[in-house]
Write a protein that holds these residues in place. Structure first.
Motif, PDB file in Angstrom:
ATOM      1  N   ILE A   1      13.538   6.761  13.077  1.00 43.17           N
ATOM      2  CA  ILE A   1      13.107   7.096  11.719  1.00 43.17           C
ATOM      3  C   ILE A   1      11.612   6.806  11.543  1.00 43.17           C
ATOM      4  CG2 ILE A   1      13.315   6.439   9.290  1.00 43.17           C
ATOM      5  CD1 ILE A   1      16.277   6.013   9.739  1.00 43.17           C
ATOM      6  N   GLY A   2      11.187   5.629  11.980  1.00 43.54           N
ATOM      7  CA  GLY A   2       9.788   5.259  11.830  1.00 43.54           C
ATOM      8  C   GLY A   2       8.862   6.161  12.639  1.00 43.54           C
ATOM      9  N   ALA A   3       9.249   6.466  13.883  1.00 40.46           N
ATOM     10  CA  ALA A   3       8.407   7.292  14.744  1.00 40.46           C
ATOM     11  C   ALA A   3       8.277   8.710  14.208  1.00 40.46           C
ATOM     12  CB  ALA A   3       8.990   7.327  16.161  1.00 40.46           C
ATOM     13  N   VAL A   4       9.392   9.285  13.735  1.00 34.30           N
ATOM     14  CA  VAL A   4       9.361  10.646  13.190  1.00 34.30           C
ATOM     15  C   VAL A   4       8.466  10.709  11.958  1.00 34.30           C
ATOM     16  CG1 VAL A   4      10.738  12.400  12.000  1.00 34.30           C
ATOM     17  CG2 VAL A   4      11.590  11.373  14.105  1.00 34.30           C
ATOM     18  N   GLY A   5       8.663   9.760  11.035  1.00 33.57           N
ATOM     19  CA  GLY A   5       7.877   9.759   9.806  1.00 33.57           C
ATOM     20  C   GLY A   5       6.384   9.591  10.062  1.00 33.57           C
ATOM     21  N   ILE A   6       6.015   8.595  10.874  1.00 29.24           N
ATOM     22  CA  ILE A   6       4.607   8.313  11.142  1.00 29.24           C
ATOM     23  C   ILE A   6       3.955   9.428  11.960  1.00 29.24           C
ATOM     24  CG2 ILE A   6       3.005   6.727  12.255  1.00 29.24           C
ATOM     25  CD1 ILE A   6       4.212   5.591   9.730  1.00 29.24           C
ATOM     26  N   SER A   7       4.668   9.957  12.963  1.00 25.87           N
ATOM     27  CA  SER A   7       4.094  10.999  13.833  1.00 25.87           C
ATOM     28  C   SER A   7       3.754  12.259  13.056  1.00 25.87           C
ATOM     29  CB  SER A   7       5.069  11.337  14.967  1.00 25.87           C
ATOM     30  OG  SER A   7       5.297  10.218  15.777  1.00 25.87           O
ATOM     31  N   ILE A   8       4.702  12.729  12.239  1.00 24.96           N
ATOM     32  CA  ILE A   8       4.460  13.957  11.486  1.00 24.96           C
ATOM     33  C   ILE A   8       3.393  13.728  10.426  1.00 24.96           C
ATOM     34  CG2 ILE A   8       5.507  15.660   9.938  1.00 24.96           C
ATOM     35  CD1 ILE A   8       8.052  15.393  11.511  1.00 24.96           C
ATOM     36  N   ALA A   9       3.365  12.527   9.858  1.00 27.08           N
ATOM     37  CA  ALA A   9       2.326  12.214   8.873  1.00 27.08           C
ATOM     38  C   ALA A   9       0.938  12.293   9.518  1.00 27.08           C
ATOM     39  CB  ALA A   9       2.562  10.825   8.296  1.00 27.08           C
ATOM     40  N   CYS A  10       0.822  11.824  10.745  1.00 29.90           N
ATOM     41  CA  CYS A  10      -0.465  11.877  11.451  1.00 29.90           C
ATOM     42  C   CYS A  10      -0.883  13.326  11.732  1.00 29.90           C
ATOM     43  CB  CYS A  10      -0.389  11.093  12.758  1.00 29.90           C
ATOM     44  SG  CYS A  10      -0.234   9.305  12.510  1.00 29.90           S
TER      45      CYS A  10
END
Length: 259
Positions: free
Chosen positions: A229-238
């Motif tokens: 969850i954290g990786a998906v959210g942060i990656s797409i935000a970047c």
């Protein structure tokens, strides 16, 4: 010289349009992925949420679902704004990108916060979390009005092949096990390796998951899922940062339009 400048600006605008279109296509696909991760968390693993002491885990999943839906709608709006070259639509598109960016950053932060809550550095806090799961299982299992907890415990013990929070002896403190309703069971039937009616009466290692407690396996599950969850959210935000940059550049390259 003036004609050359106008042609150069036109070529730059065309390049920006195609870059933004390509970005929107992948952004739309990413929105589907974000929504899928959040929906999978709520649909497939929602039973376990009732066993957790914090609502942060479910809140993170809901944020991802909302962000995913908005991303997909925004991707379509971005394509329309890009090819119609409408500055007003580009402004709306940029604002939506910024809102989604903030939503996904929040989801990533919540996942990190919950990770710290569930896997604290302090052994005492970890012990409290383990005790909370034990209390939930022993105090609420098969109690009236606690059907969601009962279903979650049964599913947890069968799916992770475990029995009790720390081990099968936790069930000795269960209100249900001590009651006549248990019909002499020492553990719930969901502790059995092969479930049959009243199989919980026999607590032999050949019959139940005697030495395997659920807390460690639940911790591992939550840990891995929070990372996703954290990786998906942060990656797409970047990645969205590039989309906002492209949008600003295209916005500036277009001439002002009357409303």
């Amino acid at each position: 010289m003036r004609e050359y400048t106008e042609k150069k600006e036109t070529c730059g605008t065309i390049c920006l349009k195609y870059l933004l279109f390509i970005f929107n296509f992948f952004f739309w696909l990413a929105g589907g992925a974000v929504m899928a991760v959040g929906a999978w968390t709520l649909a497939e693993k929602s039973d376990y949420i009732s066993l957790l002491s914090s609502s942060t885990y479910s809140a993170t999943a809901y944020i991802l679902v909302v962000a995913g839906v908005v991303v997909m709608v925004t991707g379509i709006l971005g394509c329309c704004a890009t090819f119609k070259e409408r500055r007003n639509l580009l402004r709306v598109y940029f604002i939506l990108l910024l809102c989604i960016f903030l939503l996904e950053i929040i989801a990533g932060i919540l996942a990190y916060i919950y990770y710290q809550q569930f896997f604290p550095v302090s052994p005492q806090l970890s012990l409290e979390l383990k005790q909370n799961l034990k209390n939930t299982m022993t105090q609420k299992y098969r109690r009236e009005g606690e059907e969601s907890v009962t279903s979650a415990v049964d599913k947890l013990q069968q799916e992770f092949k475990c029995c009790g929070s720390n081990n099968y002896t936790d069930w000795a403190d269960s209100l249900w096990i001590r009651s006549p309703e248990a019909s002499g069971r020492k553990v719930p039937d969901s502790c059995c390796k092969t479930i049959t009616d009243l199989c919980g009466r026999r607590d032999h290692p050949s019959n139940i998951y005697k030495e395997s407690g659920c807390i460690t396996k639940l911790e591992n599950f939550i840990q891995e899922h929070l990372k996703i969850i954290g990786a998906v959210g942060i990656s797409i935000a970047c990645v969205q940062i590039f989309g906002m940059i492209f949008t600003c550049c295209l916005y500036k390259s277009l001439k002002s339009e009357p409303y």
